[in-house]
Write a protein that holds these residues in place. Sequence first.
Motif, PDB file in Angstrom:
ATOM      1  N   THR A  25       0.834  -1.209   0.000  1.00 36.71           N
ATOM      2  CA  THR A  25       0.000   0.000   0.000  1.00 36.71           C
ATOM      3  C   THR A  25       0.864   1.254   0.000  1.00 36.71           C
ATOM      4  O   THR A  25       0.620   2.184  -0.767  1.00 36.71           O
ATOM      5  CB  THR A  25      -0.934  -0.002   1.233  1.00 36.71           C
ATOM      6  N   TRP A  26       1.894   1.284   0.846  1.00 38.05           N
ATOM      7  CA  TRP A  26       2.778   2.456   0.875  1.00 38.05           C
ATOM      8  C   TRP A  26       3.566   2.590  -0.423  1.00 38.05           C
ATOM      9  O   TRP A  26       3.846   3.701  -0.882  1.00 38.05           O
ATOM     10  CB  TRP A  26       3.723   2.385   2.068  1.00 38.05           C
ATOM     11  N   LEU A  27       3.932   1.464  -1.033  1.00 34.21           N
ATOM     12  CA  LEU A  27       4.631   1.522  -2.319  1.00 34.21           C
ATOM     13  C   LEU A  27       3.745   2.140  -3.388  1.00 34.21           C
ATOM     14  O   LEU A  27       4.197   2.996  -4.157  1.00 34.21           O
ATOM     15  CB  LEU A  27       5.063   0.111  -2.737  1.00 34.21           C
ATOM     16  N   ILE A  32       2.295   6.775  -6.827  1.00 39.60           N
ATOM     17  CA  ILE A  32       1.289   7.760  -7.249  1.00 39.60           C
ATOM     18  C   ILE A  32       1.786   9.169  -6.988  1.00 39.60           C
ATOM     19  O   ILE A  32       1.629  10.067  -7.835  1.00 39.60           O
ATOM     20  CB  ILE A  32      -0.056   7.488  -6.555  1.00 39.60           C
ATOM     21  N   VAL A  33       2.417   9.393  -5.842  1.00 41.55           N
ATOM     22  CA  VAL A  33       2.952  10.730  -5.525  1.00 41.55           C
ATOM     23  C   VAL A  33       4.048  11.103  -6.519  1.00 41.55           C
ATOM     24  O   VAL A  33       4.085  12.238  -7.026  1.00 41.55           O
ATOM     25  CB  VAL A  33       3.467  10.781  -4.076  1.00 41.55           C
ATOM     26  N   LEU A  34       4.944  10.180  -6.835  1.00 43.67           N
ATOM     27  CA  LEU A  34       6.015  10.479  -7.790  1.00 43.67           C
ATOM     28  C   LEU A  34       5.469  10.785  -9.181  1.00 43.67           C
ATOM     29  O   LEU A  34       5.946  11.709  -9.851  1.00 43.67           O
ATOM     30  CB  LEU A  34       6.990   9.299  -7.864  1.00 43.67           C
ATOM     31  N   GLN A  38       5.840  14.391 -11.134  1.00 44.88           N
ATOM     32  CA  GLN A  38       6.385  14.471 -12.491  1.00 44.88           C
ATOM     33  C   GLN A  38       5.405  15.156 -13.443  1.00 44.88           C
ATOM     34  O   GLN A  38       5.808  15.948 -14.288  1.00 44.88           O
ATOM     35  CB  GLN A  38       6.703  13.068 -13.009  1.00 44.88           C
ATOM     36  N   ALA A  39       4.124  14.850 -13.303  1.00 47.37           N
ATOM     37  CA  ALA A  39       3.118  15.456 -14.179  1.00 47.37           C
ATOM     38  C   ALA A  39       3.021  16.960 -13.926  1.00 47.37           C
ATOM     39  O   ALA A  39       2.895  17.746 -14.871  1.00 47.37           O
ATOM     40  CB  ALA A  39       1.763  14.791 -13.956  1.00 47.37           C
ATOM     41  N   ILE A  40       3.092  17.364 -12.669  1.00 47.56           N
ATOM     42  CA  ILE A  40       3.025  18.796 -12.340  1.00 47.56           C
ATOM     43  C   ILE A  40       4.295  19.501 -12.805  1.00 47.56           C
ATOM     44  O   ILE A  40       4.244  20.620 -13.321  1.00 47.56           O
ATOM     45  CB  ILE A  40       2.792  18.984 -10.835  1.00 47.56           C
TER      46      ILE A  40
END
Length: 55
Positions: A25-27, A32-34, A38-40
């Motif tokens: 779950t943490w992975l 998702i955060v990375l 990158q998208a932002i």
Amino acid sequence: MIALAVVLACVINGDTMTGVLRQVTWLVVAVIVLITVQAIATRLPQSRVKPVVDV
């Protein structure tokens, strides 16, 4: 096949399935955060000032 490998790894390492699921779950959250960062970052304006290079 992947699920069997995870269960086998848990048996070999002595981990519980809930511990493995917590780590997975943490992975997923970290990935998702990375991807979001990158998208932002690609949408942010780039600097147009050329850096001064001392030779």
